[in-house]
Enzyme design. Sequence first.
Site, PDB file in Angstrom:
ATOM      1  N   HIS A  17       0.839  -1.207   0.000  1.00  0.00           N
ATOM      2  CA  HIS A  17       0.000   0.000   0.000  1.00  0.00           C
ATOM      3  C   HIS A  17       0.876   1.260   0.000  1.00  0.00           C
ATOM      4  O   HIS A  17       0.586   2.235  -0.685  1.00  0.00           O
ATOM      5  CB  HIS A  17      -0.893   0.043   1.242  1.00  0.00           C
ATOM      6  CG  HIS A  17      -1.929  -1.047   1.326  1.00  0.00           C
ATOM      7  ND1 HIS A  17      -2.110  -1.812   2.447  1.00  0.00           N
ATOM      8  CD2 HIS A  17      -2.841  -1.491   0.430  1.00  0.00           C
ATOM      9  CE1 HIS A  17      -3.102  -2.669   2.258  1.00  0.00           C
ATOM     10  NE2 HIS A  17      -3.560  -2.510   1.031  1.00  0.00           N
ATOM     11  N   LYS A  41     -15.944  -6.500   6.483  1.00  0.00           N
ATOM     12  CA  LYS A  41     -14.915  -7.523   6.287  1.00  0.00           C
ATOM     13  C   LYS A  41     -14.458  -8.153   7.606  1.00  0.00           C
ATOM     14  O   LYS A  41     -13.502  -8.907   7.616  1.00  0.00           O
ATOM     15  CB  LYS A  41     -13.694  -6.892   5.613  1.00  0.00           C
ATOM     16  CG  LYS A  41     -13.744  -6.895   4.096  1.00  0.00           C
ATOM     17  CD  LYS A  41     -12.381  -6.515   3.562  1.00  0.00           C
ATOM     18  CE  LYS A  41     -12.299  -6.574   2.058  1.00  0.00           C
ATOM     19  NZ  LYS A  41     -10.998  -6.056   1.601  1.00  0.00           N
ATOM     20  N   ARG A  90      -2.219  -6.030  -8.367  1.00  0.00           N
ATOM     21  CA  ARG A  90      -1.172  -7.013  -8.099  1.00  0.00           C
ATOM     22  C   ARG A  90      -1.155  -8.008  -9.242  1.00  0.00           C
ATOM     23  O   ARG A  90      -0.608  -7.742 -10.294  1.00  0.00           O
ATOM     24  CB  ARG A  90      -1.429  -7.690  -6.746  1.00  0.00           C
ATOM     25  CG  ARG A  90      -1.139  -6.773  -5.575  1.00  0.00           C
ATOM     26  CD  ARG A  90      -1.734  -7.265  -4.297  1.00  0.00           C
ATOM     27  NE  ARG A  90      -3.188  -7.191  -4.343  1.00  0.00           N
ATOM     28  CZ  ARG A  90      -3.981  -7.423  -3.315  1.00  0.00           C
ATOM     29  NH1 ARG A  90      -3.461  -7.790  -2.169  1.00  0.00           N
ATOM     30  NH2 ARG A  90      -5.281  -7.300  -3.420  1.00  0.00           N
ATOM     31  N   SER A 128      -3.152  -7.756   3.025  1.00  0.00           N
ATOM     32  CA  SER A 128      -3.415  -7.591   4.454  1.00  0.00           C
ATOM     33  C   SER A 128      -3.818  -8.932   5.062  1.00  0.00           C
ATOM     34  O   SER A 128      -3.434  -9.245   6.189  1.00  0.00           O
ATOM     35  CB  SER A 128      -4.522  -6.563   4.673  1.00  0.00           C
ATOM     36  OG  SER A 128      -4.137  -5.314   4.159  1.00  0.00           O
TER      37      SER A 128
END
Length: 160
Positions: A17, A41, A90, A128
């Site tokens: 990030h 989430k 990504r 993450s």
Amino acid sequence: MRTAIYPGTFDPVTNGHIDIAERASKIFDHVIIAIATENYKNNLFTIGERIHLMKESVKHLNNVEVDSFAGLVADYARERGAQALIRGLRAVTDFEYEMQLATMNKHLNKKLDTLFLMTGNEYSFLSSSIIKQVAIVGGSVKGLVPNVVEENLRIKFNKS
Ligand code: ADP
């Protein structure tokens, strides 16, 4: 003034990030890292903690602001007068979802364009979620997240 929003959950912020934020800060006059307050989430860190960790991690970037938002990012971007949304890409697996998101955001705010920055090779398999999976069982995430995040993961999971 060219303003971009870099939105995300950042639970927690990783060096991937930060790499995107650093590069965006060179392209735009003002970059707002907008952290989603919604907890859909099942986040590990609270919104207050995620803001604190992000602020500490981007202190070195003068034109980068850290804020939180609730609701639609398209509305938040309009309120903040931003012309662009920044997203990191990504692997190809990110592509389909990001394409859907960008198309929906364009529908919701015609003045907003999404700009994709390719992640650096060393961060292309970093997320993450994988950081949390490793940290919870006491694995080292040194070099993959900012130092302040590493310390806070250790405190959270009470590993020395
Ligand atoms: P979201 O819940 O919106 O997916 P994330 O915090 O997981 O939020 O990610 C925010 C943005 O950062 C997304 O555009 C994501 O693709 C990007 N991102 C996540 N990990 C990396 C990484 N390792 N390198 C570059 N970009 C990344």
